[in-house]
Design a protein around this motif. Structure first.
Motif, PDB file in Angstrom:
ATOM      1  N   ILE A  23      17.383  45.069 -59.845  1.00  0.00           N
ATOM      2  CA  ILE A  23      18.472  44.398 -60.562  1.00  0.00           C
ATOM      3  C   ILE A  23      17.936  43.719 -61.825  1.00  0.00           C
ATOM      4  CG2 ILE A  23      20.167  42.513 -60.424  1.00  0.00           C
ATOM      5  CD1 ILE A  23      21.018  45.080 -58.945  1.00  0.00           C
ATOM      6  N   ASN A  27      19.207  44.722 -65.479  1.00  0.00           N
ATOM      7  CA  ASN A  27      19.770  43.731 -66.393  1.00  0.00           C
ATOM      8  C   ASN A  27      19.045  43.714 -67.723  1.00  0.00           C
ATOM      9  OD1 ASN A  27      21.903  42.841 -64.884  1.00  0.00           O
ATOM     10  ND2 ASN A  27      20.729  41.261 -63.864  1.00  0.00           N
ATOM     11  N   GLY A  42      24.029  47.258 -65.931  1.00  0.00           N
ATOM     12  CA  GLY A  42      24.720  46.414 -64.956  1.00  0.00           C
ATOM     13  C   GLY A  42      25.307  45.178 -65.605  1.00  0.00           C
ATOM     14  N   TYR A  59      29.623  42.626 -59.356  1.00  0.00           N
ATOM     15  CA  TYR A  59      28.602  43.204 -60.236  1.00  0.00           C
ATOM     16  C   TYR A  59      28.941  44.674 -60.353  1.00  0.00           C
ATOM     17  CZ  TYR A  59      23.996  44.137 -62.247  1.00  0.00           C
ATOM     18  OH  TYR A  59      22.965  44.494 -63.080  1.00  0.00           O
TER      19      TYR A  59
END
Length: 171
Positions: A23, A27, A42, A59
């Protein structure tokens, strides 16, 4: 039984670290001016304009998709000034630009989306992950999570080196 529990906990810890790293990397590559991560980006949903499809704190993961192959009903992310918006395509104008609208909105967006503003098509939704990510931006929470990850890695390194040391001494 205790060995099994330790293995399961170790695996869960590893999966958590891999997920957090994934993640974080996603990002990093989600800024529209940067390259994406294999076409994926994302974003955290920060408004209720797409209720009930997307909720505040969800998300979403978008994928670059050929602009010319988008159709009515697709959910896309695009730039609107300094803001990234995720709305549904309502119609295509004769010049190829797209008219969008949030599912909870009664009127179409004022900006017609062209290829220059388009970022990607929504592919996945992870409920509540955005809320967790916002929460993780709190300095104290971020510090605690990083300390836990570092502790987990140190335990893994120590356990591995201790196990290796025991195996060397028994031979």
């Amino acid at each position: 039984m205790i060995k099994l529990i330790k293995k399961v906990m170790s695996l869960l810890g590893l999966l958590f670290v891999v997920f957090v790293l994934f993640i974080a990397v996603l990002n990093y590559f989600s800024n529209p001016v940067k390259r994406s991560l294999f076409g994926y980006r994302g974003y955290t949903v920060i408004s209720g304009s797409m209720e009930p499809t997307l909720s505040l704190g969800d998300y979403i993961i978008t994928k670059e998709h050929d602009f010319d192959h988008l159709k009515e009903g697709d959910v896309i992310s695009f730039e609107n000034g300094q803001t990234i918006v995720t709305h549904r395509i309502e119609k295509t104008l004769p010049d190829g630009r797209l008219i969008t609208r949030g599912d909870a909105n009664r009127i179409d967006d004022q900006l017609a989306v062209g290829e220059d503003e388009y970022i990607g098509q929504m592919r996945f939704r992870i409920p509540y992950l955005g809320k967790i990510m916002i929460w993780l931006q709190e300095p104290i929470i971020f510090g605690i999570v990083m300390a836990l990850i570092a502790t987990r890695l140190l335990i893994a390194i120590f356990f591995y080196s201790e196990k290796e040391s025991r195996e060397t001494n028994t031979h």
